[in-house]
Structure formats: C-alpha cells, structure tokens
Design a protein around this motif. Structure first.
Motif, PDB file in Angstrom:
ATOM      1  N   UNK A 114       0.824  -1.210   0.000  1.00 47.39           N
ATOM      2  CA  UNK A 114       0.000   0.000   0.000  1.00 47.39           C
ATOM      3  C   UNK A 114       0.862   1.266   0.000  1.00 47.39           C
ATOM      4  N   UNK A 115       2.014   1.217   0.644  1.00 44.16           N
ATOM      5  CA  UNK A 115       2.893   2.384   0.661  1.00 44.16           C
ATOM      6  C   UNK A 115       3.481   2.662  -0.724  1.00 44.16           C
ATOM      7  N   UNK A 116       3.846   1.608  -1.438  1.00 43.67           N
ATOM      8  CA  UNK A 116       4.376   1.786  -2.798  1.00 43.67           C
ATOM      9  C   UNK A 116       3.285   2.333  -3.710  1.00 43.67           C
ATOM     10  N   UNK A 117       2.094   1.770  -3.602  1.00 42.42           N
ATOM     11  CA  UNK A 117       0.963   2.206  -4.423  1.00 42.42           C
ATOM     12  C   UNK A 117       0.606   3.655  -4.107  1.00 42.42           C
ATOM     13  N   UNK A 118       0.575   4.000  -2.826  1.00 41.12           N
ATOM     14  CA  UNK A 118       0.266   5.378  -2.424  1.00 41.12           C
ATOM     15  C   UNK A 118       1.335   6.348  -2.931  1.00 41.12           C
TER      16      UNK A 118
END
Length: 181
Positions: A114-118
C-alpha cells in the motif's frame, strides 16, 4: 509502463551477502521482488547487480536481470542514484520503454504494498512531484541532538532547545530507506 529497479550489490561490508541472507525462509531479495509483484503496478521487475549469484537468485523468483552492472558501480562509494541512472540508461539502450521508475531496496521484508501504491498515486496526482519517497519521523526530537567534542564529552548541537518541551518542538522526518519513485 512502470518498472521497478532493485539495486543489489554483492559486496556489503557491514552484513556480508546481506541481499541474499535468509530471512524467514527466503533470501532477503525475495521479499522485495514479492512485494513489487504484489502491487500489480509494475510491468517489469529489474534487479541491478554485479553479482552472478544474486542474479541467479533474482531470476529464480522471476525478476529480470538483463545485464550485470560494472564492478565500479558496486563499490562502497557508489550511491543509489548512480545505480538507478545507469540501469535506466542500459534498459533504454536495450529498447525497454517505460513511463515511471521505482527503486525498491532489496532488504525491505516489512515494506507493505500500500505504501508503494500510495507513493505512485501521490506522484501521479501532483505533477509538481518529480520524486516521491518513504519518510518517517525521528524517534526523538533532533533539536536535542548531541555531539561529542574532542575530549569525548557530550554537548548539545543547539542549546536553545535545552528546556523546550519535546511536544513543542517541530516534528522532523528522515528518509525511511524503502523505496523511491
């Protein structure tokens, strides 16, 4: 096309062979490859290394290693931007086409997708952001940092904050060392 570059040199000094040390049953680099795959936003997962063993392990987890980088880009003084820039140039020379590049370090087993996507969304939604990276707060206010003098005595870097309550100090951040878009 989105690509991820995982820079993994073989010659770490502090923790020898850290990129392929086993962690929770798998080589460390496995976790970076796995998290990159799990995002479903990368068309290519590229490992940049000078090391044949790292190359073989990365390929065994379906990452691409289209070339080995030169040894002079894998020494103790080579920085990440140099490696990423070299890798991008070499990929372009091989006719790889891509719109965005993310660099994920090979030793991030606790990174969450989720951090990479965000990070990607943040970059895409604000054209002023040319780069996005993960950051975190310092554990303790840096305004109270100490240094050692020549006699090994500690002293505050900035005495103005000696009696300031920690909750009144400005929050500060540092690079988390996880990924860079």
């Amino acid at each position: 096309m989105n690509i991820v570059i995982i820079p993994a040199r073989g010659g770490s000094k502090r923790i020898p062979r850290k990129n392929i040390k086993v962690f929770n049953g798998y080589p460390m680099i496995f976790w970076a490859i796995k998290i990159a795959k799990s995002t479903n936003i990368f068309d290519k997962i590229i490992v940049s290394t000078e090391d044949k063993e790292i190359s073989e392990i990365a390929r065994s987890y379906n990452a691409e290693v289209p070339f080995l980088r030169p040894k002079d880009l894998a020494d103790d003084y080579t920085n990440t931007p140099e490696v990423v820039e070299f890798t991008i140039q070499e990929l372009q020379n091989l006719d790889y086409k891509f719109n965005s590049v993310c660099c994920i370090y090979p030793t991030v087993p606790l990174l969450i997708k989720e951090d990479i996507i965000e990070g990607k969304k943040t970059m895409d939604n604000n054209i002023e952001n040319k780069f996005v990276f993960a950051a975190t707060t310092f554990d303790y206010p840096i305004q109270r940092a100490l240094i050692l003098d020549d006699n090994k005595n500690s002293k505050m870097v900035d005495k103005r904050y000696l009696y300031t309550r920690s909750q009144d100090l400005e929050m500060t951040f540092h690079d988390a060392g996880l990924f860079y878009w």
